[in-house]
Design a protein around this motif. Sequence first.
Motif, PDB file in Angstrom:
ATOM      1  N   ARG A 130      -6.006  10.487  -5.830  1.00 56.89           N
ATOM      2  CA  ARG A 130      -5.027   9.770  -6.653  1.00 56.89           C
ATOM      3  C   ARG A 130      -4.287  10.725  -7.578  1.00 56.89           C
ATOM      4  N   PHE A 175      -1.816   6.436  -4.430  1.00 53.96           N
ATOM      5  CA  PHE A 175      -3.132   6.212  -3.803  1.00 53.96           C
ATOM      6  C   PHE A 175      -3.105   6.887  -2.446  1.00 53.96           C
ATOM      7  N   HIS A 196     -11.666  -7.121  -6.470  1.00 45.24           N
ATOM      8  CA  HIS A 196     -11.550  -7.150  -7.935  1.00 45.24           C
ATOM      9  C   HIS A 196     -10.200  -7.734  -8.337  1.00 45.24           C
ATOM     10  N   ASP A 239      -7.079  -7.080 -11.032  1.00 50.22           N
ATOM     11  CA  ASP A 239      -6.575  -6.062 -11.959  1.00 50.22           C
ATOM     12  C   ASP A 239      -6.404  -6.612 -13.371  1.00 50.22           C
ATOM     13  N   LEU A 270       2.669  -2.364  -4.364  1.00 53.29           N
ATOM     14  CA  LEU A 270       2.150  -1.196  -3.640  1.00 53.29           C
ATOM     15  C   LEU A 270       3.097  -0.923  -2.475  1.00 53.29           C
ATOM     16  N   HIS A 304      -8.532  -8.687  -4.727  1.00 53.69           N
ATOM     17  CA  HIS A 304      -8.043  -7.765  -3.691  1.00 53.69           C
ATOM     18  C   HIS A 304      -8.929  -6.526  -3.638  1.00 53.69           C
ATOM     19  N   GLY A 343      -8.816  -2.253  -1.775  1.00 55.01           N
ATOM     20  CA  GLY A 343      -8.346  -1.284  -0.790  1.00 55.01           C
ATOM     21  C   GLY A 343      -9.282  -1.340   0.413  1.00 55.01           C
TER      22      GLY A 343
HETATM   23  O1  LIG Z   1      -5.315   0.852  -2.281  1.00 57.07           O
HETATM   24  C1  LIG Z   1      -5.250  -0.376  -2.246  1.00 57.07           C
HETATM   25  O2  LIG Z   1      -4.908  -0.999  -1.249  1.00 57.07           O
HETATM   26  C2  LIG Z   1      -5.629  -1.155  -3.460  1.00 57.07           C
HETATM   27  C3  LIG Z   1      -6.208  -0.261  -4.502  1.00 57.07           C
HETATM   28  C4  LIG Z   1      -6.841  -0.950  -5.647  1.00 57.07           C
HETATM   29  O3  LIG Z   1      -6.832  -2.135  -5.793  1.00 57.07           O
HETATM   30  C5  LIG Z   1      -7.506  -0.130  -6.659  1.00 57.07           C
HETATM   31  O4  LIG Z   1      -7.677   1.068  -6.450  1.00 57.07           O
HETATM   32  O5  LIG Z   1      -7.911  -0.685  -7.708  1.00 57.07           O
END
Ligand SMILES: O=C(O)CCC(=O)C(=O)O
Length: 287
Positions: A72, A112, A124, A126, A144, A195, A197
Amino acid sequence: MQNPYTPPDQTDLVIEDLNIGEVVDSIREQGYAVVKDFLSQPAIATIRSAFNTEVPITEMRAIGTETGRTWRAHNLLAKTRAADAVFLDPRLRAVVEGVIGKYNQINVTTLFNTLPGETKQLLHQDDGLWPIPRPHPPFLCNALIAFDDFTKDNGATHLVPYSHKWTHPVDQATESIQIEMQSGSVVFWEGGMWHAGGANVTANQERMGLFISHQVSYLRPQEIQLLAIPPEVVRSMPHKLQRLVGYHTFGIGVDGRDPIDVLGDGVVVHPDARPAHHWRRRYKEDA
Ligand SMILES: O=C(O)CCC(=O)C(=O)O
């Protein structure tokens, strides 16, 4: 009087062929919306090249992952001017305004890169960082943008549709969908949406994306823009971007002055202000 934080009605708003009202409705209703071809391939190539050369990137563990396979870079506006146009894009501005209202600011800016071998993140929310009881009005709007194609195999984002309206925590086994999208597309989601990743199970496909989170302007940002971007860098930014990183009046401003004027001249004392004895003397003379 209408609450100034209430988002405007954008039902009929179309910008560059994008029906903003539909996108905003979708984010507010189902929690997310995907806009295809949001950025052109030449734009992606230019920004990607700047990110590759100007922006240092580091390993940062993503929520619930231990592999070190997520790279990141945060605080992008302090590091490059290459993506300014994305932040100021009228479609992005209108969508954010439609979801959280016109008084909004930048919360976090991140690159990312989900590398081969990364595991799925924990689901989680945000907006869970701000301990505000649910249900509450939307106060976070995330975007994103896919630089690489996002596929189920390289870690496309998992979303739990409609979960932004839930008031209970989800089980990690809750069914989710994965947002596959081509390079240049963007997925928006409301900050309360559960959501994660995805896992990158490919041998050699990176999954790079540009994450831009906005919040209502009265909350403390997760990444304190006012501190994270040195004033000399802010001075080189377009005026609208200066506002978006927090140089906006809030109540009284800075001793009655606009923070952008203070940024310009560094004067944090009102021009008429004098030590107290000066005013006491004047007051006695007048009496
Ligand atoms: O990378 C993603 O698709 C989501 C990333 C995400 O929610 C996070 O890193 O908190």
